[in-house]
Every structure is written in structure tokens, then in C-alpha cells.
Design a protein around this motif. Structure first.
Motif, PDB file in Angstrom:
ATOM      1  N   THR A   1      26.724  47.024  42.810  1.00 50.21           N
ATOM      2  CA  THR A   1      27.779  46.800  41.809  1.00 50.21           C
ATOM      3  C   THR A   1      28.518  45.481  42.052  1.00 50.21           C
ATOM      4  O   THR A   1      28.781  44.722  41.109  1.00 50.21           O
ATOM      5  CB  THR A   1      28.816  47.959  41.894  1.00 50.21           C
ATOM      6  N   THR A   2      28.846  45.213  43.322  1.00 43.71           N
ATOM      7  CA  THR A   2      29.621  44.007  43.659  1.00 43.71           C
ATOM      8  C   THR A   2      28.827  42.752  43.293  1.00 43.71           C
ATOM      9  O   THR A   2      29.379  41.779  42.767  1.00 43.71           O
ATOM     10  CB  THR A   2      29.949  44.016  45.175  1.00 43.71           C
TER      11      THR A   2
ATOM     12  N   SER B   1      23.277  52.875  52.500  1.00 45.04           N
ATOM     13  CA  SER B   1      24.415  51.983  52.260  1.00 45.04           C
ATOM     14  C   SER B   1      25.701  52.811  52.105  1.00 45.04           C
ATOM     15  O   SER B   1      26.757  52.474  52.650  1.00 45.04           O
ATOM     16  CB  SER B   1      24.149  51.155  50.990  1.00 45.04           C
TER      17      SER B   1
ATOM     18  N   GLY C   1      22.486  43.901  52.668  1.00 48.60           N
ATOM     19  CA  GLY C   1      21.894  43.570  51.373  1.00 48.60           C
ATOM     20  C   GLY C   1      20.396  43.352  51.441  1.00 48.60           C
ATOM     21  O   GLY C   1      19.859  42.495  50.751  1.00 48.60           O
TER      22      GLY C   1
ATOM     23  N   TYR D   1      17.836  46.413  41.740  1.00 51.25           N
ATOM     24  CA  TYR D   1      18.277  45.604  42.883  1.00 51.25           C
ATOM     25  C   TYR D   1      17.080  44.902  43.530  1.00 51.25           C
ATOM     26  O   TYR D   1      17.135  43.715  43.850  1.00 51.25           O
ATOM     27  CB  TYR D   1      18.958  46.536  43.894  1.00 51.25           C
TER      28      TYR D   1
ATOM     29  N   LYS E   1      27.028  51.766  45.523  1.00 54.29           N
ATOM     30  CA  LYS E   1      26.157  51.238  46.586  1.00 54.29           C
ATOM     31  C   LYS E   1      24.785  50.767  46.111  1.00 54.29           C
ATOM     32  O   LYS E   1      23.857  50.621  46.895  1.00 54.29           O
ATOM     33  CB  LYS E   1      25.987  52.283  47.730  1.00 54.29           C
TER      34      LYS E   1
END
Ligand code: PPS
Length: 265
Positions: free
Chosen positions: A32-33, A103, A230, A163, A29
Motif C-alpha cells: 500500500t505504501t 510482512s 520489500g 507487487y 502489507k
């Protein structure tokens, strides 16, 4: 969970890294994606005319068939000895603990709420679990600090990204990632960087048919669960001031002396 433990044990005992392997090692969370999509696009933009991400979720694209790069979410201390002693590259994406927790809470609520009437997992319990470290792939802080410290010791082999920085200054961060992945042999052209970012963006991936209605190939999780808001600071919509304070204190305590601080996120 048993299957995960078995596959982790197999990974630890059997994985033999090559020097040119790339391992993506973020905590669940933390993005990663996104990291998978970015790495895929950085490394394959020219060859991938068809854009495989329109057909497959990033989790089904990484690992690649030839094993050139793959993802795992193990803490640094649990990586196979062979990985830690090899020259293979590790990329870690870190995220604000409160946003990570929120998340994760949303994700597990979606997974666990298969029955229409089942009630959500209370946020209070999610905070408790996060703070005690008893969460999947936890504890969170030891995970982040492990990769952070290794990135300071071996900056050529371990890249530590955040992030929030990716959201704040995406072009700069993508150039840094591309330079790391391609040993400085990357194309700095603005159009290339723009294309990588556009192809990897949440807005785009979320709207693709495969991610709206598809299911992951590796485990039966709806692809849509990997994409939500996001945004930075979404924790404010879920955590009470007391919960936030508790996590901030813990963060300060856990990061003390590491060179990482709350202001980094
Ligand atoms: N492409 C892209 N760009 C920006 N942000 C993205 C992207 N894809 C996923 N997300 C957001 O990342 C959060 C999910 O984290 P992970 O991808 O690490 O989840 S997982 O561990 O792989 O299940 C989750 O964050 P939250 O929205 O805060 O829940 C996703 O929305």
C-alpha cells in the motif's frame, strides 16, 4: 480497533464519491505504501518540485486535501454502495499470500512489542490466524478475489496490479498505472517513469529522516514500521516447508475457478 471500526462505519455511511476520485484498496502489507507513493508521484511530479514525500510518509500524503484520491483497505463487498455504483477509479495491489503474512507478522510484532522484554507473537499463531481469515481486514483471499473479479468486469474503472510484477517489470507496470490514472493521457517518457520510480523506491523512502524517526500523523505508528525488506519470497526465511505447503493448498483452494493462480505471484 474500535476507532477503526467507527471510521469504517462512517466511511461506509457518509462517503460520497466523485466520478474523478481514485481509491487505493490494497490489503494490508501488500505494498500500500509503495502504491501511495507511486500514485502521488504519477499525479504530482510536475507540481511537486519540493517533493512532499521528503517531509511526510506516504500515508500522510494520501488522502489528498481535496479528496482527489484516498486509500482504504476494506474488502470490495464492504465498500460503500455509492462507491460501487459510481464511476470512480479503484486501484488494487495484490501480493503473494505468504509474503503478505510474513510482512504482517513482522509489522504486528513491532507494534505489539512496545515493552523491551515482551516475546514475539509466534509465527505458528500468525499462520493459524491467516488461514482462518481472522486477521485485520481479513479474510485475505476474499479481499483479493473481490477486487480481481471486479477488475475483470470493469477494467476501465478497477485496476488490479501485483507487487511481484511491479518488482519484476517496474517501468511497464508504472506506465500501466499512469495510463489508468490519467485516462491514457500520461507521459510515457523514460525519464518521467524513472523519476516516479526513483522517488517512490523503498531504498530512498526508508532512508529519509521523516521515515527513520518520524511518527505517522493519522495514528501514532512510527513511520519506519512501513518499510522493511520489500523482497519477493522473503517468506522462505520465516515459514517452515509445512507452513508453506498449508498456505499453498489453501491458496489453490480459494483461487480455484477465479482465473487467478499461485503462479501469478
Ligand atoms: N516503496 C516501496 N517499494 C517496495 N516495497 C515497499 C515500499 N514501501 C513499503 N514496502 C514494503 O511493503 C510492505 C508493507 O506493506 P504496506 O505498505 O501495504 O503496509 S501497510 O498496510 O500500509 O501497513 C513491506 O514489505 P516487507 O518488507 O516484505 O515487510 C514493505 O517493506
Amino acid at each position: 480497533m474500535e476507532e477503526y471500526l467507527e471510521s469504517m462505519a462512517a466511511f461506509r455511511s457518509e462517503f460520497q464519491p466523485r466520478n474523478d476520485d481514485i481509491l487505493l484498496t490494497s490489503f494490508p502489507k501488500t505494498g500500500t505504501t509503495w502504491l501511495m507513493a507511486l500514485c502521488h508521484n504519477i499525479l504530482n511530479l510536475e507540481e511537486d518540485e519540493e517533493d512532499i514525500l521528503t517531509e511526510k510518509n506516504p500515508h500522510d500524503v494520501v488522502p489528498t486535501l481535496d479528496g482527489a484520491y484516498l486509500a482504504d483497505q476494506l474488502p470490495y463487498s464492504c465498500l460503500p454502495e455509492a462507491v460501487r455504483n459510481s464511476g470512480c477509479k479503484l486501484v488494487h495491489l495484490a501480493r503473494n499470500p505468504k509474503d503478505t503474512l510474513v510482512s504482517m507478522w513482522h509489522f504486528y510484532n513491532k507494534i505489539l512489542r512496545r515493552e523491551p522484554m515482551s516475546s514475539p507473537f509466534p509465527i505458528e499463531r500468525a499462520v493459524e490466524s491467516f488461514c482462518s481469515g481472522v486477521i485485520p481486514w481479513g479474510p485475505f483471499y476474499e479481499h483479493v478475489v473481490g477486487y480481481w473479479e471486479e477488475s475483470r468486469k470493469r477494467p476501465d474503472e478497477v485496476l488490479f496490479l501485483k507487487y511481484e510484477e511491479l518488482c519484476r517489470d517496474p517501468k511497464d507496470q508504472v506506465r500501466k498505472l499512469a495510463s489508468f490514472l490519467k485516462n491514457g493521457d500520461n507521459d510515457d517518457d523514460d525519464d518521467v517513469v524513472e523519476k516516479v520510480l526513483q522517488r517512490s523506491s523503498l531504498g530512498r523512502l526508508k532512508e529519509l529522516e521523516v521515515n527513520k524517526n518520524g511518527v505517522l500523523e493519522i495514528v501514532p505508528i512510527p513511520n519506519a514500521h512501513f518499510f522493511r525488506k520489500g523482497t519477493v519470497g522473503d517468506w522462505k526465511s520465516c515459514l517452515t516447508p509445512q507452513m508453506a505447503k498449508r498456505i499453498d493448498h489453501l491458496t489453490q483452494f480459494k483461487l480455484r475457478g477465479t482465473g487467478l493462480s499461485l503462479d501469478d505471484f
